[in-house]
Design a protein around this motif. Structure first.
Motif, PDB file in Angstrom:
ATOM      1  N   GLY A  12       1.009  -1.292  -0.005  1.00  0.00           N
ATOM      2  CA  GLY A  12       0.143   0.127  -0.001  1.00  0.00           C
ATOM      3  C   GLY A  12       0.855   1.152  -0.019  1.00  0.00           C
ATOM      4  O   GLY A  12       0.713   2.299  -0.763  1.00  0.00           O
ATOM      5  N   LYS A  15       2.404   1.720  -3.447  1.00  0.00           N
ATOM      6  CA  LYS A  15       1.392   2.248  -4.349  1.00  0.00           C
ATOM      7  C   LYS A  15       1.086   3.651  -4.231  1.00  0.00           C
ATOM      8  O   LYS A  15       1.219   4.389  -5.114  1.00  0.00           O
ATOM      9  CB  LYS A  15       0.199   1.465  -4.064  1.00  0.00           C
ATOM     10  CG  LYS A  15      -0.761   1.792  -5.359  1.00  0.00           C
ATOM     11  CD  LYS A  15      -2.261   1.025  -4.938  1.00  0.00           C
ATOM     12  CE  LYS A  15      -2.083  -0.617  -5.050  1.00  0.00           C
ATOM     13  NZ  LYS A  15      -3.680  -1.087  -4.995  1.00  0.00           N
ATOM     14  N   GLU A  19       2.274   6.671  -6.955  1.00  0.00           N
ATOM     15  CA  GLU A  19       1.454   7.777  -7.361  1.00  0.00           C
ATOM     16  C   GLU A  19       1.871   8.996  -7.282  1.00  0.00           C
ATOM     17  O   GLU A  19       1.833   9.801  -7.981  1.00  0.00           O
ATOM     18  CB  GLU A  19      -0.232   7.665  -6.693  1.00  0.00           C
ATOM     19  CG  GLU A  19      -0.992   8.864  -7.284  1.00  0.00           C
ATOM     20  CD  GLU A  19      -2.313   8.500  -6.476  1.00  0.00           C
ATOM     21  OE1 GLU A  19      -3.013   9.446  -6.760  1.00  0.00           O
ATOM     22  OE2 GLU A  19      -2.595   7.781  -5.837  1.00  0.00           O
ATOM     23  N   GLN A 113      -5.309   1.017  -0.309  1.00  0.00           N
ATOM     24  CA  GLN A 113      -5.691  -0.330  -0.756  1.00  0.00           C
ATOM     25  C   GLN A 113      -7.391  -0.487  -0.629  1.00  0.00           C
ATOM     26  O   GLN A 113      -7.826  -1.600  -0.991  1.00  0.00           O
ATOM     27  CB  GLN A 113      -4.980  -1.280  -0.034  1.00  0.00           C
ATOM     28  CG  GLN A 113      -3.659  -1.095  -0.032  1.00  0.00           C
ATOM     29  CD  GLN A 113      -2.832  -2.141   0.935  1.00  0.00           C
ATOM     30  OE1 GLN A 113      -2.936  -1.995   2.251  1.00  0.00           O
ATOM     31  NE2 GLN A 113      -2.250  -2.996   0.334  1.00  0.00           N
ATOM     32  N   GLU A 114      -8.114   0.642  -0.294  1.00  0.00           N
ATOM     33  CA  GLU A 114      -9.553   0.556   0.034  1.00  0.00           C
ATOM     34  C   GLU A 114     -10.116   0.289  -1.452  1.00  0.00           C
ATOM     35  O   GLU A 114      -9.568   0.770  -2.588  1.00  0.00           O
ATOM     36  CB  GLU A 114     -10.116   1.818   0.364  1.00  0.00           C
ATOM     37  CG  GLU A 114      -9.801   3.089  -0.552  1.00  0.00           C
ATOM     38  CD  GLU A 114      -8.571   3.831  -0.211  1.00  0.00           C
ATOM     39  OE1 GLU A 114      -7.559   3.172   0.027  1.00  0.00           O
ATOM     40  OE2 GLU A 114      -8.631   4.936  -0.519  1.00  0.00           O
ATOM     41  N   ASN A 115     -11.142  -0.701  -1.464  1.00  0.00           N
ATOM     42  CA  ASN A 115     -11.891  -0.955  -2.626  1.00  0.00           C
ATOM     43  C   ASN A 115     -13.457  -1.299  -1.888  1.00  0.00           C
ATOM     44  O   ASN A 115     -13.734  -2.604  -1.855  1.00  0.00           O
ATOM     45  CB  ASN A 115     -11.484  -2.079  -3.382  1.00  0.00           C
ATOM     46  CG  ASN A 115     -12.093  -2.225  -4.779  1.00  0.00           C
ATOM     47  OD1 ASN A 115     -13.241  -1.970  -5.078  1.00  0.00           O
ATOM     48  ND2 ASN A 115     -11.460  -2.824  -5.742  1.00  0.00           N
ATOM     49  N   PRO A 116     -14.416  -0.368  -1.817  1.00  0.00           N
ATOM     50  CA  PRO A 116     -15.492  -0.570  -1.006  1.00  0.00           C
ATOM     51  C   PRO A 116     -16.556  -1.951  -1.860  1.00  0.00           C
ATOM     52  O   PRO A 116     -16.963  -2.640  -1.290  1.00  0.00           O
ATOM     53  CB  PRO A 116     -16.497   0.457  -1.136  1.00  0.00           C
ATOM     54  CG  PRO A 116     -15.356   1.541  -1.127  1.00  0.00           C
ATOM     55  CD  PRO A 116     -14.064   0.952  -2.006  1.00  0.00           C
ATOM     56  N   GLU A 117     -16.368  -1.814  -3.289  1.00  0.00           N
ATOM     57  CA  GLU A 117     -16.998  -2.940  -4.087  1.00  0.00           C
ATOM     58  C   GLU A 117     -16.394  -4.112  -3.651  1.00  0.00           C
ATOM     59  O   GLU A 117     -17.200  -5.309  -3.632  1.00  0.00           O
ATOM     60  CB  GLU A 117     -16.599  -2.824  -5.451  1.00  0.00           C
ATOM     61  CG  GLU A 117     -17.529  -1.495  -6.325  1.00  0.00           C
ATOM     62  CD  GLU A 117     -16.635  -0.202  -5.936  1.00  0.00           C
ATOM     63  OE1 GLU A 117     -15.456  -0.232  -5.903  1.00  0.00           O
ATOM     64  OE2 GLU A 117     -17.250   0.813  -5.570  1.00  0.00           O
ATOM     65  N   LYS A 118     -15.171  -4.455  -3.402  1.00  0.00           N
ATOM     66  CA  LYS A 118     -14.524  -5.660  -2.847  1.00  0.00           C
ATOM     67  C   LYS A 118     -14.537  -5.978  -1.455  1.00  0.00           C
ATOM     68  O   LYS A 118     -14.116  -6.895  -0.879  1.00  0.00           O
ATOM     69  CB  LYS A 118     -13.085  -6.052  -3.258  1.00  0.00           C
ATOM     70  CG  LYS A 118     -13.126  -6.035  -4.874  1.00  0.00           C
ATOM     71  CD  LYS A 118     -11.771  -6.220  -5.350  1.00  0.00           C
ATOM     72  CE  LYS A 118     -11.847  -6.388  -6.669  1.00  0.00           C
ATOM     73  NZ  LYS A 118     -10.205  -6.562  -7.135  1.00  0.00           N
ATOM     74  N   ARG A 120     -13.117  -3.935   1.154  1.00  0.00           N
ATOM     75  CA  ARG A 120     -12.018  -3.343   1.443  1.00  0.00           C
ATOM     76  C   ARG A 120     -12.212  -2.029   2.065  1.00  0.00           C
ATOM     77  O   ARG A 120     -12.466  -1.017   0.880  1.00  0.00           O
ATOM     78  CB  ARG A 120     -11.017  -3.459   0.350  1.00  0.00           C
ATOM     79  CG  ARG A 120     -10.167  -4.731   0.084  1.00  0.00           C
ATOM     80  CD  ARG A 120      -9.107  -4.784  -0.904  1.00  0.00           C
ATOM     81  NE  ARG A 120      -8.528  -6.074  -0.972  1.00  0.00           N
ATOM     82  CZ  ARG A 120      -7.327  -6.358  -1.592  1.00  0.00           C
ATOM     83  NH1 ARG A 120      -6.779  -5.494  -2.247  1.00  0.00           N
ATOM     84  NH2 ARG A 120      -6.924  -7.460  -1.473  1.00  0.00           N
ATOM     85  N   ILE A 121     -12.235  -1.758   3.063  1.00  0.00           N
ATOM     86  CA  ILE A 121     -12.707  -0.698   3.793  1.00  0.00           C
ATOM     87  C   ILE A 121     -11.467  -0.047   4.658  1.00  0.00           C
ATOM     88  O   ILE A 121     -10.836  -0.857   5.174  1.00  0.00           O
ATOM     89  CB  ILE A 121     -13.988  -0.557   4.620  1.00  0.00           C
ATOM     90  CG1 ILE A 121     -13.598  -1.452   5.742  1.00  0.00           C
ATOM     91  CG2 ILE A 121     -15.168  -0.948   3.526  1.00  0.00           C
ATOM     92  CD1 ILE A 121     -14.796  -1.431   6.705  1.00  0.00           C
ATOM     93  N   SER A 125     -12.331   4.507   8.377  1.00  0.00           N
ATOM     94  CA  SER A 125     -13.811   4.613   7.873  1.00  0.00           C
ATOM     95  C   SER A 125     -14.823   4.364   9.301  1.00  0.00           C
ATOM     96  O   SER A 125     -14.412   3.709  10.255  1.00  0.00           O
ATOM     97  CB  SER A 125     -14.317   3.788   6.949  1.00  0.00           C
ATOM     98  OG  SER A 125     -14.347   2.369   7.418  1.00  0.00           O
TER      99      SER A 125
END
Length: 162
Positions: A12, A15, A19, A113-118, A120-121, A125
């Protein structure tokens, strides 16, 4: 800027670092060139290209500042070294929504690394904060914008964070 430390895995962190490097390098150079080119077009008070480029430059700088702040507060965590019986950063948590009698799975991750659709929160939050520290069988009552949620902790395991 806050003094709160931000847990994240090495992946993370890398990444976000990538960016930030991209934004500071090629993207900032491109926008700076757009500003310079637009400036050469003459009267700045009525130069839409110049104002648009300056606005883009400001937004880019704000994102750079945000990423630099996050990286500056980052604490690299090895999820395999964390407790397995308590919900912590790096946990995969299976919960039961007490109101709707539905099961959900969340992975508590750090920025980048967050991805609410998967599922991953972020740990910071509302749901992530509400689950932290809970053990199997406990109920987490969590205040969210739409009201109050009650989740019963069914399973805790290590997340497969890539």
């Amino acid at each position: 800027m806050s003094d709160n430390r931000i847990p994240m895995t090495r992946d993370g962190y890398d990444k976000l670092r990538g960016e930030l490097d991209r934004l500071r390098g090629p993207l900032m150079i491109e926008i700076t060139q757009r500003v310079a080119t637009a400036r050469e077009m003459g009267d700045l008070s009525e130069n839409a290209e110049y104002h648009a480029a300056r606005e883009d430059q400001g937004q880019l700088q704000a994102r750079i500042n945000e990423l630099a702040d996050r990286l500056g507060r980052a604490v690299i965590v090895d999820p395999s070294a964390l407790p397995k019986d308590t919900v912590v950063f790096g946990s995969r948590v299976k919960v039961k929504d007490m109101e709707f009698d539905e099961e959900e799975v969340f992975e508590l991750v750090g920025p980048g690394q967050e991805n609410p659709e998967k599922g991953r929160i972020l740990t910071d939050s509302p749901i992530g904060e509400g689950l932290l520290g809970k053990k199997k069988g406990q109920v987490a009552e969590i205040e969210v914008p739409s009201g109050r949620i009650k989740y019963k902790i069914l399973e805790i395991s290590a997340a497969k964070i890539d």
